[in-house]
Structures are given as C-alpha cells and as structure tokens.
Design a protein around this motif. Structure first.
Motif: not given
Length: 232
Positions: A42-43, A46, A49, A83-84, A87-88
């Motif tokens: 996820l980090e 992010a 992105r 979760a992804l 996160e967008g």
C-alpha cells in the motif's frame, strides 16, 4: 489508426517518474520481478500515485505462477485488493488458471468483486499458458471491467507468438476478442511495424525500459525511444 498506448512496468516512484518523463501512457505497478511481478505494498502504491499523474494498473498476484492458491490465500489477496481500492487504486492486473489450463472464474470473480464494478483491469499473461486461448477468452467474455489482455501470443515470447497476436487482432469484433491486445513479453522494437500494421495499439515493456538490467531503474531515454517508435 488510434494512438498506441505505451505501458511501462514500475517498481517504485523513481521508476514511475522516469517512465512518465519518457512518454509512458500508463504504468503497471508490481513488486518482486524475480517472481514475474507480485502485488506491491500500500505504501508503494501511495508513493507512486503521489509522484506521477498518468494512470497506473496495480498487480493482484501473491505468488509466482498462475494458480490462485487455496481459499485462505485468495481471501488474503482480496483483502489486499480492497485495501488498494480504498487507498485510491482504480485499475488492476490479474489472472488465474485452473490446473487444467482454463480460466479460474471463481478467483477472477472474487477479485473483481473486491475491487468493485467500476474498476478496469487487464487479464495478464496467464492467457499465454492457457490450454485453449479461444476458450479462455469466451469464458471471460462477460467479466465486468475486463478491457485488456496482456499477451505475447506464446508462453515463450513475441517472437514465437506474433502469428497468434495477428490472428487475434483480426477477430477484434468477435465475442471475447473485444478487449485491447497489450503486447508484452519479449517485445522488441523490431516487432512494432507489423503489430501496428495489424491495428494493435497496446505495448508493454519492462526490461526494455531498463537497458542496464532489472537491478537498474527505468531509463527515461529508453522509454522515449519506444514512444518515438510507436508514434512514428
């Protein structure tokens, strides 16, 4: 003839920024290329992105190979996909086969439900390991969000698969063949003229964007050379 899409594999923000600078239209975001590309953290998503403005498709794959694994492994991957999405992430890459080489519709359905009906996604090179490519395309013909097949036409790469790619491009109006062909896997600049002449408009590069090898970051100049070849 439509302007071709150039998609570049990115592992981190540095790759993403270089790919965008070189003229990439879209990124495929992965981790662990030793396993041919797994789901990033996820980090990392992010950070990438935040670093670039071009679209990116996030790999949903937990282990090397094209099997989804057991129920627990699939649920864990679905949880990561949710979760992804939260996160967008809006676009994804996925694809699984059963032991007999058919599309694993249960795994595909679970993941597409996890990312939601508006997410667009690519069925990746699992098609090149399918027992019957035509049957797989027809299995997946009604899957929501599927707009692309990433394929070399052959498990061994574009050199061996180019005849298959040309034949499939000629069937673009048939059920199961409407998704864009995104050519990747041993793709070289030498293949571009014949693929473009057949109307193929999707090109995917990984190692070709890293002339110094996979341990090196994406090179913007290498991406730019592809952009110019595709546009020329």
């Amino acid at each position: 003839m439509s302007r071709p899409i150039l998609e570049v594999i990115a592992l981190d923000p540095e790759d993403a920024v270089a790919a965008q600078a070189g003229g990439a239209d879209r990124l495929e975001l992965v981790s662990d290329m030793a396993a041919d590309g797994l789901t990033p953290s996820l980090e990392t998503f992010a950070a990438v992105r935040a670093a670039v403005g071009i679209p990116l498709r996030v790999m949903l794959r937990a282990a090397d190979g094209f099997a989804a694994g057991g129920a627990a492994a699939l649920e864990a991957l679905c949880e990561r996909a949710r979760a992804l999405r939260a996160e967008g992430a809006q676009e994804f890459v996925l694809g699984f086969l059963t032991d007999d080489g058919r599309a694993d519709l249960a795994a595909v359905a679970a993941l597409t439900e996890a990312v939601g009906p508006t997410a667009r996604w690519t069925f990746h090179r699992a098609i090149d390991r399918a027992a019957d490519r035509d049957a797989l395309r027809k299995q997946l013909a009604d899957q929501p969000g599927l707009d692309t097949y990433l394929t070399a036409g052959s498990a061994s790469g574009v050199d061996d698969g180019i005849a298959t790619l040309l034949a499939e491009a000629a069937r673009a109006d048939e059920p199961g063949y409407e998704p864009r062909i995104l050519v990747g896997g041993g793709l070289g600049l030498k293949h571009v003229p014949v693929l473009r002449a057949a109307g193929i408009s999707g090109f995917h590069i990984g190692g070709a964007a890293r002339p110094a090898g996979w341990d090196a970051p994406v090179d913007a100049a290498a991406v730019r050379a592809w952009r110019e070849a595709l546009d020329g």
